[in-house]
Design a protein around this motif. Structure first.
Motif, PDB file in Angstrom:
ATOM      1  N   UNK A  76      12.514   7.382  -5.216  1.00  0.00           N
ATOM      2  CA  UNK A  76      11.905   7.361  -3.896  1.00  0.00           C
ATOM      3  C   UNK A  76      12.038   6.054  -3.174  1.00  0.00           C
ATOM      4  N   UNK A  77      11.881   6.149  -1.851  1.00  0.00           N
ATOM      5  CA  UNK A  77      11.903   4.973  -1.008  1.00  0.00           C
ATOM      6  C   UNK A  77      10.569   4.740  -0.349  1.00  0.00           C
ATOM      7  N   UNK A  78       9.540   5.500  -0.730  1.00  0.00           N
ATOM      8  CA  UNK A  78       8.210   5.362  -0.138  1.00  0.00           C
ATOM      9  C   UNK A  78       7.294   4.683  -1.150  1.00  0.00           C
ATOM     10  N   UNK A  79       7.070   3.361  -0.998  1.00  0.00           N
ATOM     11  CA  UNK A  79       6.274   2.646  -2.001  1.00  0.00           C
ATOM     12  C   UNK A  79       4.886   3.244  -2.220  1.00  0.00           C
ATOM     13  N   UNK A  80       4.221   3.694  -1.165  1.00  0.00           N
ATOM     14  CA  UNK A  80       2.889   4.255  -1.344  1.00  0.00           C
ATOM     15  C   UNK A  80       2.952   5.505  -2.214  1.00  0.00           C
ATOM     16  N   UNK A  81       3.930   6.370  -1.965  1.00  0.00           N
ATOM     17  CA  UNK A  81       4.065   7.591  -2.758  1.00  0.00           C
ATOM     18  C   UNK A  81       4.364   7.249  -4.215  1.00  0.00           C
ATOM     19  N   UNK A  82       5.276   6.311  -4.430  1.00  0.00           N
ATOM     20  CA  UNK A  82       5.636   5.924  -5.791  1.00  0.00           C
ATOM     21  C   UNK A  82       4.435   5.333  -6.512  1.00  0.00           C
ATOM     22  N   UNK A 114      11.689   5.393 -13.254  1.00  0.00           N
ATOM     23  CA  UNK A 114      11.361   5.228 -11.845  1.00  0.00           C
ATOM     24  C   UNK A 114      12.458   4.433 -11.152  1.00  0.00           C
ATOM     25  N   UNK A 115      13.030   5.007 -10.089  1.00  0.00           N
ATOM     26  CA  UNK A 115      14.042   4.330  -9.275  1.00  0.00           C
ATOM     27  C   UNK A 115      13.514   4.249  -7.855  1.00  0.00           C
ATOM     28  N   UNK A 146      25.222   0.413 -21.423  1.00  0.00           N
ATOM     29  CA  UNK A 146      24.516   0.655 -20.167  1.00  0.00           C
ATOM     30  C   UNK A 146      25.482   0.689 -18.993  1.00  0.00           C
ATOM     31  N   UNK A 147      25.185   1.546 -18.028  1.00  0.00           N
ATOM     32  CA  UNK A 147      26.044   1.698 -16.862  1.00  0.00           C
ATOM     33  C   UNK A 147      25.734   0.613 -15.849  1.00  0.00           C
ATOM     34  N   UNK A 148      26.783   0.219 -15.103  1.00  0.00           N
ATOM     35  CA  UNK A 148      26.566  -0.698 -13.995  1.00  0.00           C
ATOM     36  C   UNK A 148      25.991   0.087 -12.834  1.00  0.00           C
ATOM     37  N   UNK A 149      25.250  -0.605 -11.977  1.00  0.00           N
ATOM     38  CA  UNK A 149      24.736   0.043 -10.776  1.00  0.00           C
ATOM     39  C   UNK A 149      25.893   0.341  -9.838  1.00  0.00           C
ATOM     40  N   UNK A 150      25.779   1.420  -9.047  1.00  0.00           N
ATOM     41  CA  UNK A 150      26.829   1.707  -8.071  1.00  0.00           C
ATOM     42  C   UNK A 150      27.032   0.530  -7.141  1.00  0.00           C
ATOM     43  N   UNK A 151      28.266   0.386  -6.654  1.00  0.00           N
ATOM     44  CA  UNK A 151      28.601  -0.713  -5.757  1.00  0.00           C
ATOM     45  C   UNK A 151      27.639  -0.752  -4.570  1.00  0.00           C
ATOM     46  N   UNK A 152      27.131  -1.947  -4.288  1.00  0.00           N
ATOM     47  CA  UNK A 152      26.221  -2.122  -3.171  1.00  0.00           C
ATOM     48  C   UNK A 152      24.766  -1.923  -3.541  1.00  0.00           C
ATOM     49  N   UNK A 153      24.486  -1.431  -4.753  1.00  0.00           N
ATOM     50  CA  UNK A 153      23.108  -1.165  -5.139  1.00  0.00           C
ATOM     51  C   UNK A 153      22.500  -2.332  -5.915  1.00  0.00           C
ATOM     52  N   UNK A 154      23.352  -3.244  -6.416  1.00  0.00           N
ATOM     53  CA  UNK A 154      22.843  -4.377  -7.169  1.00  0.00           C
ATOM     54  C   UNK A 154      21.854  -5.155  -6.304  1.00  0.00           C
ATOM     55  N   UNK A 189      20.646   3.785  -0.241  1.00  0.00           N
ATOM     56  CA  UNK A 189      21.212   2.717  -1.066  1.00  0.00           C
ATOM     57  C   UNK A 189      21.828   3.237  -2.365  1.00  0.00           C
ATOM     58  N   UNK A 190      21.797   4.558  -2.565  1.00  0.00           N
ATOM     59  CA  UNK A 190      22.426   5.132  -3.747  1.00  0.00           C
ATOM     60  C   UNK A 190      21.475   5.507  -4.869  1.00  0.00           C
ATOM     61  N   UNK A 191      20.172   5.498  -4.601  1.00  0.00           N
ATOM     62  CA  UNK A 191      19.204   5.843  -5.654  1.00  0.00           C
ATOM     63  C   UNK A 191      19.413   7.262  -6.168  1.00  0.00           C
ATOM     64  N   UNK A 192      19.603   8.204  -5.251  1.00  0.00           N
ATOM     65  CA  UNK A 192      19.764   9.603  -5.667  1.00  0.00           C
ATOM     66  C   UNK A 192      21.017   9.769  -6.505  1.00  0.00           C
ATOM     67  N   UNK A 193      22.107   9.129  -6.089  1.00  0.00           N
ATOM     68  CA  UNK A 193      23.352   9.211  -6.867  1.00  0.00           C
ATOM     69  C   UNK A 193      23.149   8.609  -8.250  1.00  0.00           C
ATOM     70  N   UNK A 194      22.469   7.478  -8.308  1.00  0.00           N
ATOM     71  CA  UNK A 194      22.190   6.846  -9.591  1.00  0.00           C
ATOM     72  C   UNK A 194      21.338   7.766 -10.467  1.00  0.00           C
ATOM     73  N   UNK A 195      20.333   8.406  -9.874  1.00  0.00           N
ATOM     74  CA  UNK A 195      19.464   9.309 -10.630  1.00  0.00           C
ATOM     75  C   UNK A 195      20.248  10.499 -11.177  1.00  0.00           C
ATOM     76  N   UNK A 196      21.111  11.077 -10.349  1.00  0.00           N
ATOM     77  CA  UNK A 196      21.930  12.202 -10.803  1.00  0.00           C
ATOM     78  C   UNK A 196      22.863  11.749 -11.920  1.00  0.00           C
ATOM     79  N   UNK A 197      23.523  10.591 -11.738  1.00  0.00           N
ATOM     80  CA  UNK A 197      24.407  10.067 -12.779  1.00  0.00           C
ATOM     81  C   UNK A 197      23.641   9.848 -14.089  1.00  0.00           C
TER      82      UNK A 197
END
Length: 199
Positions: A140-146, A43-44, A1-9, A50-58
């Motif tokens: 996403x960063x919109x809890x209602x949408x998610x 789901x992220x 498993x990959x580690x989360x990007x720095x600052x995303x933990x 905070x790096x969610x999109x980068x994590x999703x692409x990775x």
């Protein structure tokens, strides 16, 4: 498993693959009704930038390298708008690294948008991806949408006449008076003193 990007933990609120067999009976019926297939929905969620999109692409690239195609489904209320790139951390074409995104830049900022419409569109995209054997990664960063997408949320329809009537009343008496009326009929959070808000 990959580690989360720095600052995303500790920032990502949920990183979860939801296989159909883990859902309770009511949710399984809802999934069956939506014909989402057997693939997991990853789901992220978390705050903007905070790096969610980068994590999703990775993650999508890692899945592709292992022979599993994955695509990204936006669940951020602001990324749906064309031209809303600054302040939303919308990933650029280069940052997307060829991973297809869905539900980004689908509306003009002048268009009326609702979470109910977004819910239907997102569920349709997720169902289509699963039918094609593609793993959906919802970001996403919109809890209602998610939550509207992954939980059982029913939204009542809107009534243009009722909205127009209340907008006219707002124009006539002002926000403080309407809020005072709300506090009379619905004490509690809705009944917070109007002075608490910076109108």
């Amino acid at each position: 498993p990959r580690d989360l990007p720095e600052g995303l933990e500790g920032v990502v609120g949920l990183v979860e693959a939801v296989p159909v067999e883990r859902l309770d009976e009511e949710d399984r019926l809802e999934v069956a009704d939506r014909d989402l297939g057997d693939l997991p929905l990853i789901v992220l969620v978390g705050p903007t930038a905070t790096g969610k999109s980068r994590l999703a692409v990775d993650l999508a690239l890692e899945l592709a390298a292992s022979g599993r195609q994955a695509e990204i489904v936006n669940a951020d209320s602001m990324l749906v708008y064309r031209g809303m790139d600054i302040g939303t951390a919308k990933p650029t074409e280069a940052e997307r690294a060829g991973v297809p995104p869905h539900l980004i830049d689908i509306a003009e900022v002048t268009e009326m948008a609702s979470v109910a419409d977004f819910q239907a569109a997102a569920r349709a995209v997720i169902a289509d991806l699963r039918e094609r054997g593609v793993i959906p990664i919802m970001v996403g960063g919109s809890p209602l949408y998610t939550r509207a997408i992954v939980d059982h949320f029913d939204f009542p329809g809107s009534d243009a006449d009722v909205r127009a009537r209340w907008e006219a009343e707002l124009e006539a008496v002002g926000a403080h008076e309407l809020h005072r009326r709300l506090a009379e009929i619905s004490p509690g959070p809705g009944g917070t003193a109007p002075e608490a808000y910076d109108w």
